[in-house]
Design a protein around this motif. Structure first.
Motif, mmCIF file in Angstrom:
data_model
loop_
_atom_site.group_PDB
_atom_site.id
_atom_site.type_symbol
_atom_site.label_atom_id
_atom_site.label_comp_id
_atom_site.label_asym_id
_atom_site.label_seq_id
_atom_site.Cartn_x
_atom_site.Cartn_y
_atom_site.Cartn_z
ATOM 1 N N ARG A 52 0.679 -1.106 -0.088
ATOM 2 C CA ARG A 52 0.111 0.019 0.026
ATOM 3 C C ARG A 52 0.702 1.440 0.159
ATOM 4 N NH1 ARG A 52 -2.926 3.225 4.528
ATOM 5 N NH2 ARG A 52 -4.525 4.276 3.299
ATOM 6 N N THR A 53 1.806 1.250 0.534
ATOM 7 C CA THR A 53 2.983 2.363 0.750
ATOM 8 C C THR A 53 3.635 2.590 -0.713
ATOM 9 O OG1 THR A 53 3.434 1.932 3.057
ATOM 10 C CG2 THR A 53 4.821 3.236 1.975
ATOM 11 N N VAL A 54 3.860 1.275 -1.484
ATOM 12 C CA VAL A 54 4.558 1.732 -2.764
ATOM 13 C C VAL A 54 3.462 2.628 -3.637
ATOM 14 C CG1 VAL A 54 5.068 0.596 -4.977
ATOM 15 C CG2 VAL A 54 5.992 -0.262 -2.480
ATOM 16 N N PHE A 55 1.993 1.804 -3.598
ATOM 17 C CA PHE A 55 0.932 2.635 -4.240
ATOM 18 C C PHE A 55 0.695 3.826 -4.052
ATOM 19 C CE2 PHE A 55 0.245 -1.623 -6.236
ATOM 20 C CZ PHE A 55 -0.637 -1.393 -7.339
ATOM 21 N N GLY A 56 0.733 4.206 -2.672
ATOM 22 C CA GLY A 56 0.677 5.680 -2.210
ATOM 23 C C GLY A 56 1.465 6.620 -2.894
ATOM 24 N N TYR A 57 2.774 6.210 -2.515
ATOM 25 C CA TYR A 57 3.800 7.221 -3.171
ATOM 26 C C TYR A 57 3.677 7.119 -4.660
ATOM 27 C CZ TYR A 57 6.389 7.686 1.179
ATOM 28 O OH TYR A 57 6.939 8.114 2.458
ATOM 29 N N ALA A 58 3.431 6.194 -5.364
ATOM 30 C CA ALA A 58 3.150 5.992 -6.914
ATOM 31 C C ALA A 58 2.395 6.867 -7.466
ATOM 32 C CB ALA A 58 2.983 4.580 -7.355
ATOM 33 N N ARG A 59 1.256 7.147 -6.758
ATOM 34 C CA ARG A 59 -0.032 8.191 -6.887
ATOM 35 C C ARG A 59 0.460 9.500 -6.685
ATOM 36 N NH1 ARG A 59 -3.421 3.641 -4.908
ATOM 37 N NH2 ARG A 59 -3.025 4.556 -2.888
ATOM 38 N N THR A 60 1.346 10.013 -5.900
ATOM 39 C CA THR A 60 1.994 11.152 -5.829
ATOM 40 C C THR A 60 2.935 11.586 -6.957
ATOM 41 O OG1 THR A 60 3.797 10.786 -4.219
ATOM 42 C CG2 THR A 60 1.747 11.045 -3.305
ATOM 43 N N GLY A 61 3.633 10.586 -7.947
ATOM 44 C CA GLY A 61 4.686 10.765 -8.698
ATOM 45 C C GLY A 61 5.912 10.651 -8.361
ATOM 46 N N ARG A 119 9.561 -8.464 2.855
ATOM 47 C CA ARG A 119 9.483 -6.998 2.887
ATOM 48 C C ARG A 119 9.887 -6.287 1.561
ATOM 49 N NH1 ARG A 119 11.296 -3.446 7.931
ATOM 50 N NH2 ARG A 119 9.676 -4.639 9.064
ATOM 51 N N VAL A 120 11.002 -6.804 1.157
ATOM 52 C CA VAL A 120 11.565 -6.176 -0.246
ATOM 53 C C VAL A 120 10.703 -6.798 -1.177
ATOM 54 C CG1 VAL A 120 13.394 -6.142 -1.597
ATOM 55 C CG2 VAL A 120 13.607 -5.920 0.853
ATOM 56 N N LYS A 121 10.363 -7.983 -1.505
ATOM 57 C CA LYS A 121 9.522 -8.793 -2.305
ATOM 58 C C LYS A 121 8.338 -7.964 -2.515
ATOM 59 C CE LYS A 121 8.525 -13.253 -4.154
ATOM 60 N NZ LYS A 121 6.848 -12.941 -4.403
ATOM 61 N N ALA A 122 7.612 -7.791 -1.475
ATOM 62 C CA ALA A 122 6.295 -7.292 -1.326
ATOM 63 C C ALA A 122 6.145 -5.844 -2.158
ATOM 64 C CB ALA A 122 5.679 -6.835 0.126
ATOM 65 N N ALA A 123 7.291 -5.088 -1.748
ATOM 66 C CA ALA A 123 7.662 -3.744 -2.406
ATOM 67 C C ALA A 123 7.783 -3.827 -4.024
ATOM 68 C CB ALA A 123 8.825 -3.011 -1.906
#
Length: 363
Positions: A169-178, A210-214
């Motif tokens: 979810r953190t990866v997706f959240g940051y992705a949406r901000t650019g 943890r890295v694999k999930a990211a």
């Protein structure tokens, strides 16, 4: 609004009531339409239309292959520091969790939440894009000048704010901000600055997951939104201080990360060993007065590093200057030697561009 809507003439657009559009409204619409059509014509071999992760990937490949110098990465933490980095001509930046925490009045001990970090990333992204657009010129009907280039930014993802699902979810959240990339680390939550006492890392197997999930989240985001849109993953390990060099970074590479970061090596020999044992893009953390030796960029690149990050330079410099200025005010002394002329301050924060934009849309 769909692209086809932008191509409609004012006469073909829906009419709401019998009143005809005013001359001012028609002129404004014509300017907007001309600018939109001109933007669509920009050659995408430049940066326009290039997703931030793809731009970062190109930078990494050019440096890692020896075709370009090491990437100097001053770290930002809000809109103004992002603008300053971009205005100073750097090719990339990093949103530091220490800086975001400090700007909110907290130490870097994960007191700042996921939502607060995503909000900070949005402000950083706005700062980078606004700086990129400042030198863009729009004529009455033609786009002129160089295409805008918003430099890529890697965001600090800390420990991912929970389990592996939170990491995604953190990866997706940051992705949406650019954001162009995200760092994920193997400390026990709540984590802390890598150069202070009290650190602990999670077990190897959990760290790799943890890295694999990211990395999975990166790939899933690309599957949804297209190639080059998934934030690159920077895998950090603090295991050197707690467990020795170990095999953490190698395992992170096997999990699919795009970059690695061995935190807090204390000697040049440890830095060299890391570069010799680990392939691919690597980040050196140049924290002044920290545990790691501060080396010139050329020496870092020769050693094998791809990125030289300066995590606290801007925060520390601003604190020092503010403290000195406050002392001068307290003593009733002038502060002119510590500050910019008002005109320069206005320009840095965007007043010059704002005035031009205001004139552009005057009726």
């Amino acid at each position: 609004m769909m692209p086809a809507d932008l191509c409609k003439t004012p006469a073909s657009r829906p009419s709401f009531g019998a009143a005809k559009p005013s001359l001012c409204a028609t002129m404004l619409y014509t300017k907007l339409l001309s600018a939109a059509v001109a933007l669509l014509a920009i050659d995408t071999s430049y940066s326009f239309g290039c997703p931030p992760p793809e731009r970062l990937s190109r930078l990494l490949k050019a440096t890692d292959s020896g075709e370009a110098p090491i990437i100097l990465m001053p770290c930002c933490y809000d809109g103004i520091t992002a603008r300053l980095v971009a205005q100073s001509g750097f090719n990339a930046t990093f949103m530091t969790g220490f800086g975001v925490s400090g700007a909110n009045g907290y130490p870097d001990t994960q007191l700042v939440s996921f939502n607060e970090m995503v909000l900070a990333a949005s402000k950083v992204a706005e700062g980078l894009s606004s700086a990129a657009l400042e030198n863009v010129k729009f004529g009455e009907s033609d786009y002129t000048g160089q295409p805008p280039v918003a430099i890529p930014c890697i965001a600090d993802g800390d420990t991912g704010y929970g389990n592996a699902i939170n990491v995604k979810r953190t990866v997706f959240g940051y992705a949406r901000t650019g954001m162009a990339g995200m760092m994920i680390e193997d400390q026990v939550a709540p984590k802390r600055c890598g150069h202070v006492a009290g650190k602990a890392v999670i077990p190897f197997v959990e760290a790799v997951q943890r890295v694999k999930a990211a990395c999975d989240a990166r790939d899933e985001y690309e599957a949804l939104f297209g190639k080059g849109t998934g934030p690159l993953i920077l895998a950090r390990t603090d295991s050197l201080v707690t467990d020795g060099f170990g095999k953490q970074t190698l395992l992170h590479q096997e999990a699919g990360c795009d970059m690695t970061f061995l935190e807090a090596p204390q000697t040049v020999e440890q830095m060299k060993e890391y570069c010799q044992r680990v392939t691919g893009p690597k980040l050196a953390n140049m924290l002044e007065f920290g545990a790691t030796p501060i080396l010139p960029p050329s020496e870092l690149q020769e050693m094998g590093y791809t990125i030289a990050a300066y995590p606290l330079t801007l925060l520390s410099a601003s604190i020092k200057t503010m403290q000195e200025s406050l002392q001068l005010i307290k003593e009733g002394k002038p502060t002119l030697d510590k500050i910019l002329p008002f005109a320069e301050t206005k320009d840095v924060v965007g007043f010059t561009k704002y005035a031009k934009e205001e004139d552009r849309y005057k009726c």
